[in-house]
Write a protein that holds these residues in place. Structure first.
Motif, PDB file in Angstrom:
ATOM      1  N   ASP A 140      -3.836  49.238  64.463  1.00 18.16           N
ATOM      2  CA  ASP A 140      -4.219  50.451  65.183  1.00 18.16           C
ATOM      3  C   ASP A 140      -5.695  50.397  65.593  1.00 18.16           C
ATOM      4  OD1 ASP A 140      -5.907  52.385  63.172  1.00 18.16           O
ATOM      5  OD2 ASP A 140      -4.487  51.137  62.075  1.00 18.16           O
ATOM      6  N   ASP A 141      -6.030  51.135  66.649  1.00 21.54           N
ATOM      7  CA  ASP A 141      -7.369  51.074  67.234  1.00 21.54           C
ATOM      8  C   ASP A 141      -8.464  51.486  66.248  1.00 21.54           C
ATOM      9  OD1 ASP A 141      -6.306  50.192  69.584  1.00 21.54           O
ATOM     10  OD2 ASP A 141      -6.369  52.136  70.597  1.00 21.54           O
ATOM     11  N   ILE A 142      -8.195  52.493  65.431  1.00 19.05           N
ATOM     12  CA  ILE A 142      -9.216  52.954  64.481  1.00 19.05           C
ATOM     13  C   ILE A 142      -9.568  51.845  63.490  1.00 19.05           C
ATOM     14  CG2 ILE A 142      -9.688  54.562  62.601  1.00 19.05           C
ATOM     15  CD1 ILE A 142      -8.090  56.660  64.112  1.00 19.05           C
ATOM     16  N   SER A 143      -8.549  51.115  63.018  1.00 20.78           N
ATOM     17  CA  SER A 143      -8.802  50.011  62.087  1.00 20.78           C
ATOM     18  C   SER A 143      -9.573  48.887  62.764  1.00 20.78           C
ATOM     19  CB  SER A 143      -7.480  49.474  61.533  1.00 20.78           C
ATOM     20  OG  SER A 143      -6.856  50.429  60.705  1.00 20.78           O
ATOM     21  N   VAL A 144      -9.264  48.644  64.031  1.00 20.51           N
ATOM     22  CA  VAL A 144     -10.006  47.617  64.770  1.00 20.51           C
ATOM     23  C   VAL A 144     -11.475  48.004  64.852  1.00 20.51           C
ATOM     24  CG1 VAL A 144     -10.314  46.496  67.012  1.00 20.51           C
ATOM     25  CG2 VAL A 144      -8.008  46.843  66.097  1.00 20.51           C
ATOM     26  N   GLN A 145     -11.734  49.267  65.192  1.00 21.35           N
ATOM     27  CA  GLN A 145     -13.111  49.737  65.328  1.00 21.35           C
ATOM     28  C   GLN A 145     -13.843  49.754  63.986  1.00 21.35           C
ATOM     29  OE1 GLN A 145     -12.715  53.607  67.156  1.00 21.35           O
ATOM     30  NE2 GLN A 145     -11.442  52.785  68.807  1.00 21.35           N
ATOM     31  N   LYS A 146     -13.159  50.219  62.954  1.00 16.20           N
ATOM     32  CA  LYS A 146     -13.802  50.429  61.658  1.00 16.20           C
ATOM     33  C   LYS A 146     -13.957  49.141  60.853  1.00 16.20           C
ATOM     34  CE  LYS A 146     -13.357  53.213  57.430  1.00 16.20           C
ATOM     35  NZ  LYS A 146     -12.536  54.232  56.727  1.00 16.20           N
ATOM     36  N   HIS A 147     -12.951  48.271  60.929  1.00 17.34           N
ATOM     37  CA  HIS A 147     -12.946  47.090  60.066  1.00 17.34           C
ATOM     38  C   HIS A 147     -13.090  45.770  60.824  1.00 17.34           C
ATOM     39  CE1 HIS A 147     -11.875  49.464  56.545  1.00 17.34           C
ATOM     40  NE2 HIS A 147     -10.894  50.029  57.240  1.00 17.34           N
ATOM     41  N   ILE A 148     -12.221  45.563  61.809  1.00 15.65           N
ATOM     42  CA  ILE A 148     -12.127  44.237  62.425  1.00 15.65           C
ATOM     43  C   ILE A 148     -13.400  43.855  63.176  1.00 15.65           C
ATOM     44  CG2 ILE A 148     -10.781  42.748  63.940  1.00 15.65           C
ATOM     45  CD1 ILE A 148      -9.318  43.811  61.414  1.00 15.65           C
ATOM     46  N   LEU A 149     -13.908  44.764  64.003  1.00 17.78           N
ATOM     47  CA  LEU A 149     -15.067  44.428  64.832  1.00 17.78           C
ATOM     48  C   LEU A 149     -16.344  44.242  64.027  1.00 17.78           C
ATOM     49  CD1 LEU A 149     -14.475  46.717  67.941  1.00 17.78           C
ATOM     50  CD2 LEU A 149     -13.986  44.281  67.679  1.00 17.78           C
ATOM     51  N   ASN A 150     -16.342  44.686  62.774  1.00 19.26           N
ATOM     52  CA  ASN A 150     -17.523  44.534  61.925  1.00 19.26           C
ATOM     53  C   ASN A 150     -17.513  43.245  61.107  1.00 19.26           C
ATOM     54  OD1 ASN A 150     -18.874  46.977  62.599  1.00 19.26           O
ATOM     55  ND2 ASN A 150     -17.392  48.113  61.367  1.00 19.26           N
ATOM     56  N   LEU A 151     -16.451  42.476  61.228  1.00 17.95           N
ATOM     57  CA  LEU A 151     -16.377  41.224  60.478  1.00 17.95           C
ATOM     58  C   LEU A 151     -17.349  40.198  61.059  1.00 17.95           C
ATOM     59  CD1 LEU A 151     -12.492  40.900  60.149  1.00 17.95           C
ATOM     60  CD2 LEU A 151     -14.101  41.574  58.347  1.00 17.95           C
ATOM     61  N   PRO A 152     -18.081  39.487  60.205  1.00 13.27           N
ATOM     62  CA  PRO A 152     -19.005  38.453  60.703  1.00 13.27           C
ATOM     63  C   PRO A 152     -18.314  37.416  61.579  1.00 13.27           C
ATOM     64  CG  PRO A 152     -19.434  38.905  58.391  1.00 13.27           C
ATOM     65  CD  PRO A 152     -18.177  39.657  58.741  1.00 13.27           C
ATOM     66  N   SER A 153     -17.089  37.046  61.213  1.00 13.50           N
ATOM     67  CA  SER A 153     -16.373  36.030  61.991  1.00 13.50           C
ATOM     68  C   SER A 153     -16.063  36.516  63.400  1.00 13.50           C
ATOM     69  CB  SER A 153     -15.070  35.640  61.283  1.00 13.50           C
ATOM     70  OG  SER A 153     -14.224  36.772  61.147  1.00 13.50           O
ATOM     71  N   VAL A 154     -15.812  37.817  63.549  1.00 14.78           N
ATOM     72  CA  VAL A 154     -15.545  38.378  64.878  1.00 14.78           C
ATOM     73  C   VAL A 154     -16.822  38.380  65.705  1.00 14.78           C
ATOM     74  CG1 VAL A 154     -14.876  40.459  66.135  1.00 14.78           C
ATOM     75  CG2 VAL A 154     -13.573  39.740  64.124  1.00 14.78           C
ATOM     76  N   ARG A 155     -17.910  38.814  65.101  1.00 17.40           N
ATOM     77  CA  ARG A 155     -19.186  38.839  65.827  1.00 17.40           C
ATOM     78  C   ARG A 155     -19.590  37.440  66.290  1.00 17.40           C
ATOM     79  NH1 ARG A 155     -20.794  42.291  61.480  1.00 17.40           N
ATOM     80  NH2 ARG A 155     -22.078  40.606  60.630  1.00 17.40           N
ATOM     81  N   ASP A 156     -19.318  36.438  65.440  1.00 19.48           N
ATOM     82  CA  ASP A 156     -19.798  35.089  65.733  1.00 19.48           C
ATOM     83  C   ASP A 156     -18.833  34.250  66.567  1.00 19.48           C
ATOM     84  OD1 ASP A 156     -21.980  35.738  64.189  1.00 19.48           O
ATOM     85  OD2 ASP A 156     -21.243  34.715  62.390  1.00 19.48           O
ATOM     86  N   ASN A 157     -17.533  34.576  66.533  1.00 21.56           N
ATOM     87  CA  ASN A 157     -16.542  33.663  67.115  1.00 21.56           C
ATOM     88  C   ASN A 157     -15.607  34.278  68.148  1.00 21.56           C
ATOM     89  OD1 ASN A 157     -16.886  31.161  65.223  1.00 21.56           O
ATOM     90  ND2 ASN A 157     -16.732  32.909  63.834  1.00 21.56           N
ATOM     91  N   LEU A 158     -15.710  35.581  68.390  1.00 21.12           N
ATOM     92  CA  LEU A 158     -14.714  36.232  69.235  1.00 21.12           C
ATOM     93  C   LEU A 158     -14.693  35.689  70.657  1.00 21.12           C
ATOM     94  CD1 LEU A 158     -12.502  38.341  69.410  1.00 21.12           C
ATOM     95  CD2 LEU A 158     -14.236  40.019  70.082  1.00 21.12           C
ATOM     96  N   ALA A 159     -15.851  35.448  71.234  1.00 16.01           N
ATOM     97  CA  ALA A 159     -15.893  34.969  72.620  1.00 16.01           C
ATOM     98  C   ALA A 159     -15.098  33.677  72.784  1.00 16.01           C
ATOM     99  CB  ALA A 159     -17.341  34.764  73.058  1.00 16.01           C
ATOM    100  N   VAL A 160     -15.191  32.802  71.795  1.00 14.06           N
ATOM    101  CA  VAL A 160     -14.428  31.551  71.835  1.00 14.06           C
ATOM    102  C   VAL A 160     -12.957  31.814  71.522  1.00 14.06           C
ATOM    103  CG1 VAL A 160     -14.124  29.283  70.769  1.00 14.06           C
ATOM    104  CG2 VAL A 160     -16.426  30.165  71.202  1.00 14.06           C
ATOM    105  N   ALA A 161     -12.700  32.663  70.533  1.00 15.59           N
ATOM    106  CA  ALA A 161     -11.332  32.896  70.062  1.00 15.59           C
ATOM    107  C   ALA A 161     -10.428  33.491  71.134  1.00 15.59           C
ATOM    108  CB  ALA A 161     -11.352  33.801  68.838  1.00 15.59           C
ATOM    109  N   ILE A 162     -10.981  34.312  72.023  1.00 16.88           N
ATOM    110  CA  ILE A 162     -10.133  34.972  73.025  1.00 16.88           C
ATOM    111  C   ILE A 162     -10.023  34.166  74.315  1.00 16.88           C
ATOM    112  CG2 ILE A 162     -10.519  37.282  72.107  1.00 16.88           C
ATOM    113  CD1 ILE A 162     -12.546  37.773  74.304  1.00 16.88           C
ATOM    114  N   LYS A 163     -10.602  32.975  74.337  1.00 20.27           N
ATOM    115  CA  LYS A 163     -10.442  32.109  75.507  1.00 20.27           C
ATOM    116  C   LYS A 163      -8.965  31.758  75.666  1.00 20.27           C
ATOM    117  CE  LYS A 163     -13.104  29.847  77.685  1.00 20.27           C
ATOM    118  NZ  LYS A 163     -13.664  29.963  79.064  1.00 20.27           N
ATOM    119  N   GLY A 164      -8.429  32.050  76.848  1.00 22.07           N
ATOM    120  CA  GLY A 164      -7.045  31.694  77.131  1.00 22.07           C
ATOM    121  C   GLY A 164      -6.008  32.621  76.536  1.00 22.07           C
ATOM    122  N   MET A 165      -6.426  33.702  75.874  1.00 26.21           N
ATOM    123  CA  MET A 165      -5.469  34.630  75.273  1.00 26.21           C
ATOM    124  C   MET A 165      -4.903  35.573  76.321  1.00 26.21           C
ATOM    125  SD  MET A 165      -5.221  33.796  72.128  1.00 26.21           S
ATOM    126  CE  MET A 165      -4.107  35.113  71.694  1.00 26.21           C
TER     127      MET A 165
END
Length: 225
Positions: A140-165
């Motif tokens: 759910d969107d609230i969990s993404v905002q509250k938990h997922i987007l604050n993860l260090p791995s997301v901050r550091d790797n998301l741009a690469v991870a969503i390539k081609g998704m």
């Protein structure tokens, strides 16, 4: 699609069979129905069946058909109904098959089954298959905002991870970001150019390695269809 009465009938029909035979039949059922049948077995036998599923090597269609032909005639009516509700599979991957069933199973049973597997590698393979990068759209969107987007791995790797998704997966992240964060990720993604597939896979793995503990602890819920 089976109703609950049909699940009971399947259980009653296959329960006298060997764990290996039961495991094979369950992999050919729709995962949520297979889960309903699996949890009806006594704990010890249920865990043995789960072990057989997890260690079932990928098999081609001819091998599967040969094994099914060896199953007793008393199962034929039940099998006909199962197969009529399931598309033929080209192969079976035990870890993936068990993961799909456990995705529809209660948390206590899931943990008990995973702990019963004979080695850590098997349990890890099932855990990894239970939640993939594509499954982020089920959070759910609230969990993404509250938990997922604050993860260090997301901050550091998301741009690469969503390539081609797929767009839906990219939007799950981007639509829940602040404008500043979204612009930063988009600029980084556009500046990357061509990225090797193994680099993208590693970026996604780093993110999943931080998301899975949140799911296992109950901080983040996955809404399975």
């Amino acid at each position: 699609m089976f109703d609950s009465a049909m699940d009971d009938e399947v259980y009653a029909t296959i329960s006298p069979e060997t764990p290996q035979t039961i495991a094979l039949i369950l992999t050919y059922m729709i995962p949520n129905r297979a889960s309903d049948v699996l949890v009806q077995f006594p704990t010890e036998k249920r865990n043995v069946i789960a072990q057989r599923i997890a260690t079932m090597e990928t098999m081609n269609q001819n091998t599967v058909e040969a094994l099914l032909n060896e199953i007793q005639i008393s199962l034929q009516s039940c099998l006909d109904q199962i197969m009529s509700n399931r598309r033929p599979q080209e192969s079976i991957d035990g870890s993936v098959a068990l993961a799909k069933m456990l995705a529809h199973t209660g948390d206590d049973a899931v943990e008990d089954i995973l702990k019963s597997l004979e080695n850590v590698e098997q349990a890890d393979a099932v855990r990894e298959a239970m939640f993939t990068f594509e499954d982020v759209v089920l959070i759910d969107d609230i969990s993404v905002q509250k938990h997922i987007l604050n993860l260090p791995s997301v901050r550091d790797n998301l741009a690469v991870a969503i390539k081609g998704m797929d767009e839906a997966i990219r939007d799950k992240f981007l639509s829940n970001m602040t404008d500043w964060m979204k612009n930063r990720v988009e600029k980084e993604r556009q500046s990357l150019g061509k990225v090797r597939a193994d680099v993208v896979r590693e970026a996604r793995k780093l993110i999943l390695d931080e998301i899975r503990p949140l799911i296992e602890s109950g901080q983040v819920q996955v809404e399975r269809l």
